[in-house]
Design an enzyme around this catalytic site. Structure first.
Site, PDB file in Angstrom:
ATOM      1  N   GLN A 120       0.782  -1.102   0.042  1.00  0.00           N
ATOM      2  CA  GLN A 120       0.113  -0.290   0.051  1.00  0.00           C
ATOM      3  C   GLN A 120       0.935   1.270   0.096  1.00  0.00           C
ATOM      4  OE1 GLN A 120      -3.191  -1.023  -0.538  1.00  0.00           O
ATOM      5  NE2 GLN A 120      -3.931  -1.883   1.370  1.00  0.00           N
ATOM      6  N   HIS A 215     -12.203   3.204  -4.546  1.00  0.00           N
ATOM      7  CA  HIS A 215     -13.263   3.061  -3.528  1.00  0.00           C
ATOM      8  C   HIS A 215     -13.902   4.246  -3.249  1.00  0.00           C
ATOM      9  CE1 HIS A 215     -10.970  -0.757  -2.537  1.00  0.00           C
ATOM     10  NE2 HIS A 215     -11.772  -1.127  -3.311  1.00  0.00           N
TER      11      HIS A 215
END
Ligand code: NAI
Length: 408
Positions: A120, A215
């Site tokens: 990430q 998202h």
């Protein structure tokens, strides 16, 4: 006889259990587990005291392969399982990385390889900042996602691999010391035939390819004009997007590429050519799952692997309301969008649509990162943007180290 490959899996959730089970089944490999969360180490150790773990792998042809094995030691004490590890693989949500970096720091050595699976955005910056001096020596790898869709069915004993990625991109940031074992090849052996692990040319490719706006953009698209009335059921997440949301995704993706181009214009030696726009990324990664690939909107709505996935919701009196505290915002914003924004500020490229989304998302999670379009809010310090670690020039962003460390 050659020394076995020594692995330390860090974490105790779905992915960590798959990795621990699969890796333990490989020859000449010693696998230990470090799990810091609550009583997980105790529970997992107890579960495998007299039994093997069973990893049920659903293959693409419909068959199931059962792998039976177990790690040597599961502990919450890093001094027991970390020393001597060739490769440490962090398989936990990004918010837990900090705790693991701090726990392993006193026990790693300069030939250690630290892997974020997935890493990430900001993984390298946080890792180097916490590990300090030794980070100049070690090797840091970061993968774009988890290799499997997986779920624990019985804690510590049984886990299902529902699907396996065909290929997986990862970056290698090499330190001064040479690892005891070749990192990419060793990881490939642990995974087996699939996914095929592919090395990117720069670690920023993985940072950008997280597409951390996806998202938040889908949430924004669905809930920006919500009338606050609870729903009878949770709406479809990916497959429920509208055309406006698809356009927003394309615009945010273009801004990502603008920043990448801004970097290569100043540093042509940095190769970010592997970066794809979001549409082509979907076509590449979900080739076999997309029924209608005529445009991004159709590609997402007809992606079979998204079937049945719904918006994160909470239930109130039998009805559903959106859960804005899900990882889609609480993780993707501080460990994703803010990291990208930090990089774009340093490169000097404007990203208006990503900013708009960030403003909307930060309000939903009760944080303040962006103020008047700049990353000066009080909560920036809790994110993994380069500025949090004192990295403020493009050269520092590209190396992950402060100028004085680069000069040393
Ligand atoms: P998970 O949801 O199973 O992780 C939970 C584990 O994280 C816990 O068992 C614990 O070991 C650790 N943890 C949770 N809270 C903690 C805390 N406060 N302090 C310390 N440790 C804590 O995670 P999973 O499913 O293994 O996924 C790992 C990463 O891979 C995540 O970033 C996830 O988004 C990503 N991913 C997962 C997929 C899946 O199918 N499971 C698919 C694609 C990506």
């Amino acid at each position: 006889m050659a020394r076995p490959l020594k692995i330390c899996v860090c974490g105790g959730g779905n992915g960590a259990q798959v990795m621990a089970g699969l890796a333990s089944s490989r020859e000449d490999t010693e696998v230990n587990v470090l799990t810091l969360f609550k009583d997980e180490a105790e529970r997992w150790s107890k579960a495998i005291e007299n039994k093997d773990m069973v990893i049920k792998v659903n293959n693409k042809d419909g068959s199931i392969t059962e792998v039976k094995s177990k790690p040597a030691v599961v502990s919450k004490d890093p001094s027991v399982v970390v020393p001597g590890s060739d490769i440490l693989i962090l398989i936990v949500p990004a918010f837990a990385h900090e705790e693991y970096f701090k726990a392993i720091a006193p026990h790693i050595d300069k030939k250690s390889v630290i892997v974020g699976l997935p890493g990430q955005p900001g993984f390298e910056y946080q890792c180097m900042s916490i590990l300090g001096e030794i980070s100049v020596q070690i090797t840091i790898m970061s993968f774009e996602t988890l290799p499997w869709a997986c779920r624990i069915t019985e804690f510590g004993l049984s886990v299902d691999v529902l699907g396996t990625k065909k290929f997986l991109a990862g970056s290698i940031l090499r330190g001064k010391a040479i690892p005891r074992k070749p990192p990419l090849m060793s990881l490939q052996v642990l995974h087996g035939f699939e996914p095929s692990l592919q090395q990117t040319k720069h670690f920023l490719v993985i940072l950008f390819m997280s597409y951390s706006f996806v998202h938040p953009a889908i949430l924004y698209g669905r809930w920006k004009n919500w009338d606050k009335k609870p729903l009878d059921e949770a709406p479809l997440f990916y497959q429920g997007i509208d055309e406006e949301t698809a356009t927003l995704l394309e615009t945010c993706s273009k801004e990502f590429l603008d920043v990448a181009h801004g970097i290569t214009a100043k540093h042509p030696e940095v190769d970010l050519s592997e970066l794809l726009d979001i549409y082509n990324w979907y076509l590449t990664y979900y080739k076999e799952d997309i029924e209608d690939s005529t445009n991004l909107y159709n590609a997402i709505r007809t992606n079979k692997s998204y079937k049945g996935l719904v918006h994160p919701m909470t239930k109130e009196k039998g009805k559903f309301v959106p859960d804005f505290k899900s990882r889609y915002l609480t993780e993707d914003i501080p460990m994703g969008m803010v990291v990208f924004k930090g990089v774009s500020e340093i490169v000097g490229i404007e990203t208006p649509m990503n900013d708009m989304l960030l403003e909307w998302g930060q309000e939903k999670i009760g944080k303040k990162y962006l103020v008047d379009g700049k990353l000066t809010g009080p909560d920036v310090k809790d994110t993994r943007c380069p500025q949090t670690y004192g990295l403020t020039t493009l050269e520092e962003v590209l190396s992950g180290r402060k100028a004085e460390e680069n000069a040393a």
